[in-house]
Design a protein around this motif. Sequence first.
Motif, PDB file in Angstrom:
ATOM      1  N   SER A  31       0.878  -1.193   0.000  1.00 19.16           N
ATOM      2  CA  SER A  31       0.000   0.000   0.000  1.00 19.16           C
ATOM      3  C   SER A  31       0.902   1.225   0.000  1.00 19.16           C
ATOM      4  CB  SER A  31      -0.867   0.072   1.242  1.00 19.16           C
ATOM      5  OG  SER A  31      -1.481  -1.118   1.506  1.00 19.16           O
ATOM      6  N   PRO A  32       1.413   1.634  -1.154  1.00 26.51           N
ATOM      7  CA  PRO A  32       2.363   2.755  -1.146  1.00 26.51           C
ATOM      8  C   PRO A  32       1.760   4.078  -0.688  1.00 26.51           C
ATOM      9  CG  PRO A  32       1.904   2.016  -3.394  1.00 26.51           C
ATOM     10  CD  PRO A  32       1.218   1.069  -2.481  1.00 26.51           C
ATOM     11  N   ILE A  33       0.431   4.211  -0.742  1.00 25.60           N
ATOM     12  CA  ILE A  33      -0.210   5.366  -0.098  1.00 25.60           C
ATOM     13  C   ILE A  33      -0.942   4.811   1.120  1.00 25.60           C
ATOM     14  CG2 ILE A  33      -1.959   7.170  -0.334  1.00 25.60           C
ATOM     15  CD1 ILE A  33      -1.273   7.381  -3.289  1.00 25.60           C
ATOM     16  N   VAL A  34      -0.584   5.303   2.274  1.00 27.68           N
ATOM     17  CA  VAL A  34      -1.082   4.720   3.525  1.00 27.68           C
ATOM     18  C   VAL A  34      -2.610   4.815   3.633  1.00 27.68           C
ATOM     19  CG1 VAL A  34      -0.715   6.846   4.830  1.00 27.68           C
ATOM     20  CG2 VAL A  34      -0.674   4.658   6.011  1.00 27.68           C
ATOM     21  N   TRP A  35      -3.196   5.786   2.920  1.00 25.23           N
ATOM     22  CA  TRP A  35      -4.643   6.012   3.003  1.00 25.23           C
ATOM     23  C   TRP A  35      -5.429   5.106   2.073  1.00 25.23           C
ATOM     24  CZ3 TRP A  35      -4.784   8.667   7.193  1.00 25.23           C
ATOM     25  CH2 TRP A  35      -3.834   9.646   7.436  1.00 25.23           C
ATOM     26  N   ARG A  36      -4.771   4.183   1.434  1.00 28.69           N
ATOM     27  CA  ARG A  36      -5.455   3.290   0.485  1.00 28.69           C
ATOM     28  C   ARG A  36      -5.175   1.835   0.846  1.00 28.69           C
ATOM     29  NH1 ARG A  36      -8.955   5.968  -3.135  1.00 28.69           N
ATOM     30  NH2 ARG A  36      -8.170   8.068  -3.312  1.00 28.69           N
ATOM     31  N   HIS A  37      -6.094   0.942   0.427  1.00 27.97           N
ATOM     32  CA  HIS A  37      -5.874  -0.495   0.585  1.00 27.97           C
ATOM     33  C   HIS A  37      -4.747  -0.953  -0.337  1.00 27.97           C
ATOM     34  CE1 HIS A  37      -9.037  -1.426   3.293  1.00 27.97           C
ATOM     35  NE2 HIS A  37     -10.050  -1.419   2.457  1.00 27.97           N
ATOM     36  N   PRO A  38      -4.228  -2.185  -0.122  1.00 26.86           N
ATOM     37  CA  PRO A  38      -3.199  -2.702  -1.041  1.00 26.86           C
ATOM     38  C   PRO A  38      -3.766  -2.944  -2.446  1.00 26.86           C
ATOM     39  CG  PRO A  38      -3.842  -4.367   0.551  1.00 26.86           C
ATOM     40  CD  PRO A  38      -4.504  -3.101   0.977  1.00 26.86           C
ATOM     41  N   PHE A  39      -2.876  -3.050  -3.427  1.00 25.47           N
ATOM     42  CA  PHE A  39      -3.288  -3.264  -4.823  1.00 25.47           C
ATOM     43  C   PHE A  39      -4.258  -4.441  -4.947  1.00 25.47           C
ATOM     44  CE2 PHE A  39       0.935  -1.245  -5.331  1.00 25.47           C
ATOM     45  CZ  PHE A  39       0.525  -0.134  -6.047  1.00 25.47           C
ATOM     46  N   LEU A  40      -3.968  -5.500  -4.199  1.00 28.87           N
ATOM     47  CA  LEU A  40      -4.778  -6.722  -4.290  1.00 28.87           C
ATOM     48  C   LEU A  40      -6.267  -6.429  -4.086  1.00 28.87           C
ATOM     49  CD1 LEU A  40      -3.874  -9.633  -4.720  1.00 28.87           C
ATOM     50  CD2 LEU A  40      -3.843  -9.939  -2.241  1.00 28.87           C
ATOM     51  N   PHE A  41      -6.555  -5.548  -3.145  1.00 29.96           N
ATOM     52  CA  PHE A  41      -7.959  -5.193  -2.888  1.00 29.96           C
ATOM     53  C   PHE A  41      -8.622  -4.695  -4.170  1.00 29.96           C
ATOM     54  CE2 PHE A  41     -10.962  -1.733  -2.403  1.00 29.96           C
ATOM     55  CZ  PHE A  41     -11.981  -2.353  -1.687  1.00 29.96           C
ATOM     56  N   TYR A  42      -7.917  -3.866  -4.928  1.00 26.75           N
ATOM     57  CA  TYR A  42      -8.547  -3.238  -6.104  1.00 26.75           C
ATOM     58  C   TYR A  42      -8.768  -4.238  -7.235  1.00 26.75           C
ATOM     59  CZ  TYR A  42      -7.818   0.920  -3.421  1.00 26.75           C
ATOM     60  OH  TYR A  42      -7.875   1.836  -2.393  1.00 26.75           O
ATOM     61  N   ILE A  43      -7.958  -5.302  -7.273  1.00 25.61           N
ATOM     62  CA  ILE A  43      -8.204  -6.347  -8.284  1.00 25.61           C
ATOM     63  C   ILE A  43      -9.583  -6.957  -8.028  1.00 25.61           C
ATOM     64  CG2 ILE A  43      -7.402  -8.543  -9.246  1.00 25.61           C
ATOM     65  CD1 ILE A  43      -4.573  -7.792  -8.487  1.00 25.61           C
ATOM     66  N   GLY A  44      -9.948  -7.073  -6.736  1.00 26.37           N
ATOM     67  CA  GLY A  44     -11.271  -7.606  -6.396  1.00 26.37           C
ATOM     68  C   GLY A  44     -12.366  -6.543  -6.403  1.00 26.37           C
ATOM     69  N   HIS A  45     -11.972  -5.322  -6.107  1.00 28.50           N
ATOM     70  CA  HIS A  45     -12.988  -4.262  -5.970  1.00 28.50           C
ATOM     71  C   HIS A  45     -13.672  -3.942  -7.305  1.00 28.50           C
ATOM     72  CE1 HIS A  45     -15.035  -0.638  -4.823  1.00 28.50           C
ATOM     73  NE2 HIS A  45     -14.290   0.112  -5.613  1.00 28.50           N
ATOM     74  N   LEU A  46     -12.915  -3.892  -8.384  1.00 26.35           N
ATOM     75  CA  LEU A  46     -13.517  -3.491  -9.671  1.00 26.35           C
ATOM     76  C   LEU A  46     -14.613  -4.467 -10.088  1.00 26.35           C
ATOM     77  CD1 LEU A  46     -10.335  -2.078 -11.395  1.00 26.35           C
ATOM     78  CD2 LEU A  46     -12.298  -0.811 -10.524  1.00 26.35           C
ATOM     79  N   PRO A  47     -14.349  -5.792 -10.095  1.00 27.45           N
ATOM     80  CA  PRO A  47     -15.463  -6.697 -10.412  1.00 27.45           C
ATOM     81  C   PRO A  47     -16.571  -6.681  -9.358  1.00 27.45           C
ATOM     82  CG  PRO A  47     -13.462  -7.942  -9.881  1.00 27.45           C
ATOM     83  CD  PRO A  47     -13.071  -6.504  -9.998  1.00 27.45           C
ATOM     84  N   ALA A  48     -16.222  -6.547  -8.083  1.00 28.10           N
ATOM     85  CA  ALA A  48     -17.271  -6.571  -7.047  1.00 28.10           C
ATOM     86  C   ALA A  48     -18.240  -5.412  -7.249  1.00 28.10           C
ATOM     87  CB  ALA A  48     -16.646  -6.502  -5.652  1.00 28.10           C
ATOM     88  N   PHE A  49     -17.700  -4.231  -7.530  1.00 22.14           N
ATOM     89  CA  PHE A  49     -18.567  -3.071  -7.757  1.00 22.14           C
ATOM     90  C   PHE A  49     -19.495  -3.344  -8.940  1.00 22.14           C
ATOM     91  CE2 PHE A  49     -19.624   0.892  -9.874  1.00 22.14           C
ATOM     92  CZ  PHE A  49     -20.025   1.718  -8.832  1.00 22.14           C
ATOM     93  N   SER A  50     -18.933  -3.860 -10.034  1.00 19.06           N
ATOM     94  CA  SER A  50     -19.727  -4.107 -11.235  1.00 19.06           C
ATOM     95  C   SER A  50     -20.804  -5.153 -10.963  1.00 19.06           C
ATOM     96  CB  SER A  50     -18.831  -4.588 -12.376  1.00 19.06           C
ATOM     97  OG  SER A  50     -17.782  -3.678 -12.584  1.00 19.06           O
ATOM     98  N   TRP A  51     -20.406  -6.221 -10.280  1.00 18.62           N
ATOM     99  CA  TRP A  51     -21.394  -7.263  -9.955  1.00 18.62           C
ATOM    100  C   TRP A  51     -22.510  -6.688  -9.088  1.00 18.62           C
ATOM    101  CZ3 TRP A  51     -22.837 -12.159 -11.116  1.00 18.62           C
ATOM    102  CH2 TRP A  51     -23.844 -12.694 -10.279  1.00 18.62           C
ATOM    103  N   ASN A  52     -22.112  -5.988  -8.009  1.00 19.97           N
ATOM    104  CA  ASN A  52     -23.113  -5.491  -7.062  1.00 19.97           C
ATOM    105  C   ASN A  52     -24.090  -4.526  -7.731  1.00 19.97           C
ATOM    106  OD1 ASN A  52     -22.037  -6.955  -4.928  1.00 19.97           O
ATOM    107  ND2 ASN A  52     -20.685  -5.301  -4.282  1.00 19.97           N
ATOM    108  N   GLN A  53     -23.571  -3.658  -8.589  1.00 14.60           N
ATOM    109  CA  GLN A  53     -24.430  -2.626  -9.178  1.00 14.60           C
ATOM    110  C   GLN A  53     -25.325  -3.158 -10.291  1.00 14.60           C
ATOM    111  OE1 GLN A  53     -24.660   0.249  -7.689  1.00 14.60           O
ATOM    112  NE2 GLN A  53     -23.037  -0.402  -6.321  1.00 14.60           N
ATOM    113  N   ILE A  54     -24.826  -4.096 -11.076  1.00 16.18           N
ATOM    114  CA  ILE A  54     -25.616  -4.550 -12.226  1.00 16.18           C
ATOM    115  C   ILE A  54     -26.255  -5.909 -11.963  1.00 16.18           C
ATOM    116  CG2 ILE A  54     -25.506  -5.243 -14.658  1.00 16.18           C
ATOM    117  CD1 ILE A  54     -23.563  -2.984 -15.138  1.00 16.18           C
ATOM    118  N   CYS A  55     -25.435  -6.917 -11.729  1.00 16.72           N
ATOM    119  CA  CYS A  55     -25.994  -8.279 -11.591  1.00 16.72           C
ATOM    120  C   CYS A  55     -26.761  -8.418 -10.283  1.00 16.72           C
ATOM    121  CB  CYS A  55     -24.881  -9.314 -11.670  1.00 16.72           C
ATOM    122  SG  CYS A  55     -23.907  -9.142 -13.178  1.00 16.72           S
TER     123      CYS A  55
END
Length: 450
Positions: free
Chosen positions: A40-64
């Motif tokens: 997490s090179p910016i302390v105010w953000r989650h690690p990169f790994l989180f965002y690999i999951g976040h992008l599909p999760a957001f799309s799934w939650n909002q549409i499907c």
Amino acid sequence: MALPLRRSVGNEGVRERLNSAWARTDEIFSIVASDQLNASPIVWRHPFLFYIGHLPAFSWNQICGAILKWESFNPYFDDLFCRGIDPDVDTGECHWHPEVPQEWPGLAEILGYRDNVRRALSEAVDALGRFASADVMAQQGRAFQMVLEHEFMHQETLMYMMQQLPFEKKRRPKLFPRYSFQRSPASRDIEVPAGKARLGAKFQDGLFGWDNEFEELLIDVPAFTIDSLPVSNGRFFEFVNSGAYDQEIYWRPEDWRWKNLEKKYHPTFWLKRDGDWYYRAMFDTFPLEHVEGWPVYVSLAEARAYASWVGKRLPTEAEFHRAAYYGPDGRESEYPWGNTPPGLQHGNFDFAAWSPVPIGSRPAGASRWGIMELAGNGWELTDTPFAPFPGFSSYISSYPDYSRDFFDGKHFVLKGASWATAADLVRPAFRNWYQAHYPYVFAKFRCVTN
Ligand SMILES: [Fe+2]
């Protein structure tokens, strides 16, 4: 004047746009060495790994999930990755987000989830039309524009994180363009007469927008004079080198406090080694004088101090709109340069350069007043607190309260685009926002006077 969605015609076109957005996302994640995905090179953000999951999760939650009501194949991941963090950088306080696990799931499992969601979304393109009468987000392709814009915004914030990662922990993309270096031309004073500015958009027009863009707002803007060019590294160096950057009289009290707490003596992208100044770009370090013609990237706090040093101030959001979308003939245009859709001749956005470029190198993007670089090469900082327009209501977004947590008086509006901003987001109503003490953004500025 509202911008129509940049859409290819038909469902096949939507799938093409999704595929090309995902291809860019994958390219961006491939920059980070695989053993660094937990960083997490910016302390105010989650690690990169989180965002690999976040992008599909957001799309799934909002549409499907929200619209199609499909049964989830991984409810745990839908929840775990549903929302990231963006705390108050002064207090560390954060809005609601799912509890952070002791250990994030493994990469293979997250990639499997991502691929399943991408397959489901491709099917959802055909299914969504059947819900158009019941759900406003299923109309006019809004839901897909929402997940695309969400993906684009995260692509850019991932680049901010990667900017802070040490060089040895990342690799440059395969087709990395050549850097360009030139001195910046001299800025001119451009007088913009008093007149109307149109901010936001009408929901009735049926186009996609985030909740904070509605409703449309017409403002009377008094006359002002604005710099034709943003402030360069070279100009900002004069401010630092003169010692004025370290003088309290140029800073607001809250900004001065932040500067001292963070021990800031120069912009975040600069460094001083053995008395020499350097610029740390995404993949390379340069002597600062090589990039003196690039726009300086700073926090709002630093931009305000510079403006105070030169006896000026930062523009408001409404002044940006007057400068960008109007001209001497009094007519409004969709973009600073007119009504032609954004192209790479107009500005440095859409990952054309993967870095800043010399100020003034996209003259075709000048506004009709002759003001340059309003869209591209770095977001434009304004001193307008991020706040709802009259008529704001979160019901018009299928992502309720998308913006409400950030109407806190501590976030400020940014307009335009940076080199890492997708062309879709170069639309007049789009509003970006950051805290005055968040120094990681590809954000530039120019000054105004009355
Ligand atoms: Fe997000």
